[in-house]
Design an enzyme around this catalytic site. Structure first.
Site, PDB file in Angstrom:
ATOM      1  N   SER A 127       9.697  -8.147   3.881  1.00  0.00           N
ATOM      2  CA  SER A 127      10.805  -9.091   4.056  1.00  0.00           C
ATOM      3  C   SER A 127      10.297 -10.478   4.450  1.00  0.00           C
ATOM      4  O   SER A 127       9.189 -10.636   4.996  1.00  0.00           O
ATOM      5  CB  SER A 127      11.762  -8.585   5.134  1.00  0.00           C
TER       6      SER A 127
HETATM    7  N1  SAM Z   1      10.483  -3.273   6.868  1.00  0.00           N
HETATM    8  C1  SAM Z   1       9.581  -3.419   5.771  1.00  0.00           C
HETATM    9  C2  SAM Z   1       8.372  -4.237   6.130  1.00  0.00           C
HETATM   10  O1  SAM Z   1       8.238  -4.649   7.270  1.00  0.00           O
HETATM   11  O2  SAM Z   1       7.541  -4.420   5.213  1.00  0.00           O
HETATM   12  C3  SAM Z   1      10.242  -3.991   4.537  1.00  0.00           C
HETATM   13  C4  SAM Z   1      11.012  -2.963   3.862  1.00  0.00           C
HETATM   14  S1  SAM Z   1      11.415  -3.163   2.171  1.00  0.00           S
HETATM   15  C5  SAM Z   1      12.405  -4.597   2.162  1.00  0.00           C
HETATM   16  C6  SAM Z   1      12.593  -1.810   2.111  1.00  0.00           C
HETATM   17  C7  SAM Z   1      11.973  -0.430   2.208  1.00  0.00           C
HETATM   18  O3  SAM Z   1      13.020   0.519   2.364  1.00  0.00           O
HETATM   19  C8  SAM Z   1      11.211  -0.021   0.948  1.00  0.00           C
HETATM   20  O4  SAM Z   1       9.913   0.316   1.288  1.00  0.00           O
HETATM   21  C9  SAM Z   1      11.992   1.179   0.439  1.00  0.00           C
HETATM   22  O5  SAM Z   1      11.195   2.150  -0.187  1.00  0.00           O
HETATM   23  C10 SAM Z   1      12.619   1.710   1.709  1.00  0.00           C
HETATM   24  N2  SAM Z   1      13.793   2.560   1.547  1.00  0.00           N
HETATM   25  C11 SAM Z   1      14.806   2.475   0.647  1.00  0.00           C
HETATM   26  N3  SAM Z   1      15.687   3.478   0.844  1.00  0.00           N
HETATM   27  C12 SAM Z   1      15.223   4.209   1.891  1.00  0.00           C
HETATM   28  C13 SAM Z   1      15.692   5.364   2.585  1.00  0.00           C
HETATM   29  N4  SAM Z   1      16.818   5.985   2.252  1.00  0.00           N
HETATM   30  N5  SAM Z   1      14.967   5.833   3.615  1.00  0.00           N
HETATM   31  C14 SAM Z   1      13.802   5.216   3.992  1.00  0.00           C
HETATM   32  N6  SAM Z   1      13.305   4.128   3.367  1.00  0.00           N
HETATM   33  C15 SAM Z   1      14.018   3.631   2.339  1.00  0.00           C
END
Ligand code: SAM
Length: 224
Positions: A70
């Site tokens: 992000s």
């Molecule tokens: N917080 C992260 C960082 O610091 O890099 C950024 C996260 S990225 C914007 C969103 C993440 O959410 C992705 O890695 C995606 O695979 C994960 N994601 C999507 N749906 C999810 C779920 N139901 N449970 C866990 N992770 C999920």
């Protein structure tokens, strides 16, 4: 003992990191605990190697598996919205690169983080180990929360949900906050929800953000 990262500061990025933090301060991030922790995190280690030269621009960047780390402003904004005290128990949904979890750890929180993509889960675990970030990780569908360790003082969802997942509301402690982007697949409002009683919530909505989708039982259906 104050949490620290096992990391030799790379002077190549020191000034850029300092400038980024200063920009966040100017954009309204007031919590010095967040700014000081962000000033210690080598973001260049969390981004795709092809984007290292942009690691300290205030933008989201690609990581593996079509996901993103992000934008620093968004990370700081959501962390500030959680309004946590040191030692609070926090659940993060969407470990991604591990940057957000590292920030919460450095701020002295007890961190639980869930990632649905196995490859990212493994990669984040490797960087946590490398930097000495002591957080509990899990591979699975975070839209269901992580019941075993509930209740949480804060829950941060770093992927976009079509609606607020019910299990996350249940797993919040009284006075705990859930910070989650909710909307369609293009844009989402940031919901800041405080649990004020057993089944009572107060909700604020802040301006618009753009996240990758939360995919799972209480999120979007894969590909749908
Ligand atoms: N917080 C992260 C960082 O610091 O890099 C950024 C996260 S990225 C914007 C969103 C993440 O959410 C992705 O890695 C995606 O695979 C994960 N994601 C999507 N749906 C999810 C779920 N139901 N449970 C866990 N992770 C999920």
């Amino acid at each position: 003992m104050e949490p620290k990262l096992n990391y030799q500061n790379n002077y190549q990025f020191k000034e850029a990191r300092f400038q980024l933090v200063d920009r966040l301060r100017q954009r309204g991030i007031k919590d010095e605990r967040i700014l000081s922790a962000m000033n210690k995190i080598p973001r260049e280690l969390f981004v795709d190697p092809a984007f290292v030269s942009q690691a300290y621009e205030d933008i989201a960047l690609p990581i593996d598996c079509n996901q993103t780390i992000s934008q620093p402003y968004t990370v700081a904004f959501m962390t500030q919205a959680l309004n946590l005290k040191e030692g609070s128990k926090v659940l993060e949904i969407g470990t991604g690169s591990g940057y957000q979890a590292t920030l919460l750890y450095l701020m002295g929180m007890r961190v639980y983080t869930i990632e649905r993509i196995y490859e990212l889960y493994l990669k984040a675990n490797r960087i946590f180990q490398q930097l000495g970030v002591n957080v509990l990780t899990r591979w699975g569908d975070g839209s269901l929360g992580w019941k075993e360790y509930a209740p949480y003082d804060g829950i941060i969802v770093t992927a976009a949900a079509p609606k607020v997942p019910e299990p996350l509301l249940e797993q919040l402690a009284i006075n705990g906050r859930l910070v989650i982007p909710v909307g369609d697949r293009s844009y989402q409002a940031m919901y800041i929800i405080t649990k004020v009683g057993d089944n009572q919530f107060q909700e604020e909505q802040e301006h618009f953000f753009k996240f990758v989708p939360l995919i799972g039982e209480y999120g979007w259906q894969n590909g749908g």
